[in-house]
Design an enzyme around this catalytic site. Structure first.
Site, PDB file in Angstrom:
ATOM      1  N   HIS A 138     -13.133 -54.930 -19.901  1.00  0.00           N
ATOM      2  CA  HIS A 138     -12.746 -54.085 -20.875  1.00  0.00           C
ATOM      3  C   HIS A 138     -11.029 -52.818 -19.648  1.00  0.00           C
ATOM      4  O   HIS A 138     -10.110 -52.714 -20.400  1.00  0.00           O
ATOM      5  CB  HIS A 138     -14.120 -53.112 -20.633  1.00  0.00           C
ATOM      6  CG  HIS A 138     -14.140 -51.195 -21.467  1.00  0.00           C
ATOM      7  ND1 HIS A 138     -12.957 -51.102 -22.516  1.00  0.00           N
ATOM      8  CD2 HIS A 138     -14.614 -50.746 -21.524  1.00  0.00           C
ATOM      9  CE1 HIS A 138     -12.826 -49.682 -23.338  1.00  0.00           C
ATOM     10  NE2 HIS A 138     -13.893 -49.845 -21.775  1.00  0.00           N
ATOM     11  N   HIS A 142     -12.628 -45.595 -15.250  1.00  0.00           N
ATOM     12  CA  HIS A 142     -13.347 -45.048 -16.322  1.00  0.00           C
ATOM     13  C   HIS A 142     -14.653 -45.072 -16.774  1.00  0.00           C
ATOM     14  O   HIS A 142     -14.613 -43.802 -16.567  1.00  0.00           O
ATOM     15  CB  HIS A 142     -12.566 -45.097 -17.520  1.00  0.00           C
ATOM     16  CG  HIS A 142     -12.580 -45.908 -18.354  1.00  0.00           C
ATOM     17  ND1 HIS A 142     -11.590 -46.720 -17.603  1.00  0.00           N
ATOM     18  CD2 HIS A 142     -13.018 -45.824 -19.480  1.00  0.00           C
ATOM     19  CE1 HIS A 142     -12.441 -47.309 -19.648  1.00  0.00           C
ATOM     20  NE2 HIS A 142     -13.150 -47.099 -20.112  1.00  0.00           N
ATOM     21  N   GLU A 172     -19.834 -43.212 -15.286  1.00  0.00           N
ATOM     22  CA  GLU A 172     -20.535 -43.321 -16.415  1.00  0.00           C
ATOM     23  C   GLU A 172     -21.893 -44.247 -16.117  1.00  0.00           C
ATOM     24  O   GLU A 172     -23.203 -44.266 -17.035  1.00  0.00           O
ATOM     25  CB  GLU A 172     -20.141 -43.030 -18.195  1.00  0.00           C
ATOM     26  CG  GLU A 172     -21.514 -43.459 -18.780  1.00  0.00           C
ATOM     27  CD  GLU A 172     -20.018 -41.964 -19.982  1.00  0.00           C
ATOM     28  OE1 GLU A 172     -19.634 -41.691 -19.941  1.00  0.00           O
ATOM     29  OE2 GLU A 172     -21.278 -42.498 -21.357  1.00  0.00           O
ATOM     30  N   ASP A 173     -21.403 -45.187 -16.047  1.00  0.00           N
ATOM     31  CA  ASP A 173     -22.222 -46.609 -16.498  1.00  0.00           C
ATOM     32  C   ASP A 173     -23.233 -47.332 -15.060  1.00  0.00           C
ATOM     33  O   ASP A 173     -23.739 -47.681 -15.044  1.00  0.00           O
ATOM     34  CB  ASP A 173     -21.475 -47.884 -16.673  1.00  0.00           C
ATOM     35  CG  ASP A 173     -20.492 -46.904 -18.129  1.00  0.00           C
ATOM     36  OD1 ASP A 173     -21.765 -46.351 -18.971  1.00  0.00           O
ATOM     37  OD2 ASP A 173     -19.718 -47.947 -19.193  1.00  0.00           O
ATOM     38  N   ASP A 176      -8.901 -46.167 -23.926  1.00  0.00           N
ATOM     39  CA  ASP A 176     -10.425 -46.618 -24.081  1.00  0.00           C
ATOM     40  C   ASP A 176     -11.073 -47.132 -25.035  1.00  0.00           C
ATOM     41  O   ASP A 176     -11.910 -47.778 -25.589  1.00  0.00           O
ATOM     42  CB  ASP A 176     -10.526 -45.405 -23.108  1.00  0.00           C
ATOM     43  CG  ASP A 176     -12.951 -46.403 -23.122  1.00  0.00           C
ATOM     44  OD1 ASP A 176     -12.915 -47.483 -23.194  1.00  0.00           O
ATOM     45  OD2 ASP A 176     -13.392 -44.958 -23.456  1.00  0.00           O
ATOM     46  N   ASP A 207       7.789 -52.420 -51.279  1.00  0.00           N
ATOM     47  CA  ASP A 207       8.788 -52.215 -49.732  1.00  0.00           C
ATOM     48  C   ASP A 207       7.458 -52.033 -48.736  1.00  0.00           C
ATOM     49  O   ASP A 207       6.397 -51.679 -48.140  1.00  0.00           O
ATOM     50  CB  ASP A 207       8.821 -50.947 -49.781  1.00  0.00           C
ATOM     51  CG  ASP A 207       8.126 -50.192 -50.171  1.00  0.00           C
ATOM     52  OD1 ASP A 207       7.646 -49.964 -50.873  1.00  0.00           O
ATOM     53  OD2 ASP A 207       9.032 -48.573 -50.054  1.00  0.00           O
TER      54      ASP A 207
HETATM   55 MN    MN Z   1     -14.149 -47.678 -22.075  1.00  0.00          MN
END
Ligand code: MN
Length: 730
Positions: free
Chosen positions: A65, A89, A93-94, A156, A276
């Site tokens: 990712h 990134h 957070e993770d 992201d 179109d």
């Molecule tokens: Mn992400």
């Protein structure tokens, strides 16, 4: 540790490169041939270690990712710190990595970017609105800090949308909705067309899967046909352009699904009615050649009126520039053509990312940057005054979505209004009281007419007066629905007040004929009861009905004083005492008087059979009382004012029950009662029931004779919905 290789990337890298990193590095090398990519490799290795135990829902290692996000950004040709931040990134957070740690390893620039992306965050909120507002606030604040944060966030989101199929259908809908509400408009606002279109198409796929597959099939079905057509047009066009010595390349471009979907919505058409599905783009080398090419196009094909737009002379606020035209192409089908330079094309695709300060060629000066993104700064400043996140959101949303103007109160708070909005719209946006009392306006210190269209940046001051009120002609130029609603509401209310007054006066006049003041019947069992009987919520609504001619004042008075109590007016009072005895409609015979104005004493309520006498009032006709009524005793001295009165037995009325069967509808009972009242027939009793969508109305009325009853029944049959009217024989 990941498998590594030592592919030589032109000496950009001094350490070993993992194979899965190669595509990214190659892509960066294309536009930054001379920069060291060591930091990118370092960031990748760090991130893959941090996420090593994590997998995406697709089953892929999580680092995939991060790599994909970085690659999306590399395609936008962003700088190295942005690529590094993209790779990193999600680590804070993770994986519980700290910012301090990141800063130590990658420097403050990268760590600030990562922090910005982390702050935008993924937290859950109870309502969609809350979530939207909070996210948006964070996004805007992050943008103000460093626009690269939001570009990372967009990339992201794009990768998350590309892999959305692994989520539950509920989550798919939620994420896609968020994306369509927040991220796609931001991408649009920043001019990053490439991301905007892909996000929108993906949203459509998850939010309207049936429409999406319909469009998909149709586009596939028509592909060959369209391709042939486009090849033909391109051939003709490029020959003509070459003849005119205009350097250009021409692309046939399939339209984005979302824009086809919008076309279906806007024109209320089915997919097979949209012809179109493809458009043509001419890319040339100079502004001048754009206009030259336009001339060639319009000589070759007839332009459709009103479809030409010059976004070169008037760039969109997101910097977009192009000429747009629609022509009647081959087979007389509409064909959209865009004409732009290479530079304009780059900006249309990459927007603000094309203006990368580090990038060579295109530079935005501080003034230009401010002009393009000044709205952002204004928004941030206004945000400092208002603590209401919803207000902030409203401001922002309007800015992101459409062509709005941004105007200020003298104290500096911001109001967003649609283009063309006037000081009246502004006044109502400030407060409805300000709108309702508005008499004039100053824009930037100068008095202006209220119909003046406002411009972004205007400082608007509203002049009010306590006794002022809205004018009907405001409706002809205001632009906001808020102002429209408030003004029409006010005007309606004012009109209602006027109607109530008129209706009340009419009823009062009618009552005056029988010498009763309206206040005497303004009790709950008076007018209010009549109003409710007739199906109105209250006396005011009854007055409105009278004023607008739906109910007659006479009808109301007859209902208030029905039957024996009823008094009919007559101008010719007390003619001569030798006149023949006449029958009055009230069921009394007054000696020597034809059609006198009579009223029955409210004190003693005489009923047929009671011994009665008349008393001639001063100007109020004859008042009838029971013999011996105490209230007239003081007047009995004046014999000249006493008159002999007897009951008229020829006009006795009989109560008759009838039943009406009708298709039920609103107002049915009222129509029935109105009709009966128009016959001057008194209703003793009325009840309506509903069964099987049919109304069953039971009514007991005062009837003089059979003819009157027959007439009435015949007329009741003419009321809409009435099926049958029968007399019930007991
Ligand atoms: Mn992400």
């Amino acid at each position: 540790m990941d498998p590594t290789s030592d592919i030589n990337l032109n000496n950009n890298i001094s350490i070993k490169v993992p194979t899965e990193l190669e595509p990214l590095l190659k892509c960066i090398k294309n536009y930054l041939p001379n920069e060291s990519l060591d930091e990118v490799v370092k960031a990748f290795l760090f991130a893959s270690r941090a996420h090593s135990k994590m997998k995406r829902l697709s089953g892929e290692p999580y680092i995939q990712h991060c790599l994909s996000v970085a690659l999306i950004l590399a395609e936008l040709e962003v700088d190295i710190p942005t690529i590094c931040a993209a790779l990193l990134h999600d680590v804070v957070e993770d994986t519980g990595m700290t910012h301090e740690e990141l800063e130590r390893k990658f420097g403050s620039e990268v760590s600030i970017l990562v922090e910005g992306v982390t702050k935008i965050g993924k937290q859950q909120f109870d309502t969609r609105e809350e979530r939207e507002v909070e996210n948006m606030r964070k996004i805007i604040l992050a943008m103000a800090q460093d626009i690269r944060v939001i570009i990372i966030k967009l990339a992201d989101r794009l990768h998350n949308m590309r892999t959305l199929q692994y989520h539950s259908p509920e989550k798919q809908k939620r994420i896609a909705t968020d994306t369509l509400d927040i991220y796609a408009p931001i991408a649009h606002r920043l001019g990053i067309g490439r991301i905007k279109w892909e996000l929108e198409d993906l949203c459509l796929r998850f939010l309207k899967p049936d429409v999406y597959s319909q469009i998909h099939q149709m586009v596939a079905k028509k592909r060959r046909e369209r391709e042939e057509y486009i090849v033909q047009v391109i051939k003709v066009l490029s020959e003509k352009l070459a003849e005119s010595k205009i350097k250009s390349r021409i692309e046939g471009r399939p339209k984005h699904f979302y824009s086809i979907y919008q076309k279906m919505l806007n024109q209320n058409r089915d997919i097979d009615e949209i012809y179109d599905l493809t458009a043509i783009r001419i890319i040339t080398d100079s502004k001048r050649n754009c206009y030259e090419a336009l001339g060639v196009v319009h000589t070759l094909y007839k332009p459709i009126l009103g479809r030409f737009k010059d976004y070169i002379a008037m760039p969109k606020s997101n910097m977009y520039q192009s000429l747009h035209t629609t022509v009647w192409g081959v087979n007389n089908e509409p064909l959209e053509i865009q004409i732009r330079t290479d530079e304009m094309h780059l900006i249309a695709e990459e927007g603000i990312a094309a203006h990368w300060l580090y990038k060579e060629g295109i530079h935005l000066s501080k003034e230009q940057y401010d002009k393009r993104f000044g709205w952002l700064r204004q928004l941030i400043e206004s945000q400092e005054e208002t603590n209401d996140p919803k207000e902030f959101m409203r401001n922002l949303k309007i800015e992101l979505f459409s062509d709005e103007v941004f105007v200020f109160t003298p104290k500096g708070s911001v109001k967003e209004l649609p283009v063309g909005a006037t000081p009246v719209d502004f006044a109502f946006a400030v407060h409805s009281e300000v709108g309702l009392r508005c008499t004039g306006a100053k824009v930037n210190g100068k008095l202006v007419p209220l119909r003046t269209a406002l411009n972004t940046g205007d400082i608007v001051e509203i002049i009010t007066n306590k006794s002022a009120k809205p004018s009907r002609d405001w409706l002809s130029y205001i632009k906001t629905s808020r102002a429209r609603n408030k003004i029409t509401h006010f005007l309606k209310q004012e009109e209602a007040t006027e109607l109530i007054k008129t209706g009340r006066e009419e009823v009062a006049r009618e009552l005056k004929q029988i010498h009763i003041g309206i206040q005497e019947v303004s009790k709950p069992d008076g007018l209010v009861k009549i109003a409710i009987d007739l199906g109105f919520p209250g006396a005011d609504e009854l007055f409105i009905a009278v004023a607008s001619g739906k109910v007659s004042a006479k009808n109301i008075v007859n209902r208030l004083f029905p039957s024996k109590d009823k008094i009919i007016k007559n101008e010719n009072l007390l003619t001569s005492s030798t006149a023949p005895i006449s029958h009055s409609q009230e069921g009394v015979i007054i000696q020597g008087v034809s059609d006198a104005l009579v009223r029955f004493g409210r004190c003693c309520h005489p009923v047929p059979g009671d011994p009665i006498g008349g008393f001639i009032t001063r100007g109020r006709g004859i008042s009838i009382h029971k013999i011996g009524c105490q209230s007239i005793k003081p007047f009995l001295q004046d014999k000249s004012r006493i008159i002999k009165v007897t009951w008229d037995n020829t006009q006795e009325k009989y109560p008759v029950p009838i039943r009406i069967i009708a298709h039920d509808r609103p107002g049915l009972l009222r129509d029935v009662l109105d009709l009966i009242a128009s016959f001057d027939i008194n209703v003793y009793y009325a009840k309506a029931e509903q069964a099987n969508k049919k109304a069953n109305i039971h009514i007991t009325i005062d009837i003089i004779n059979n003819k009157q009853l027959d007439d009435l029944i015949k007329n009741l049959g003419n009321i809409t919905g009435v099926i049958e009217t029968v007399r019930i024989n007991k």
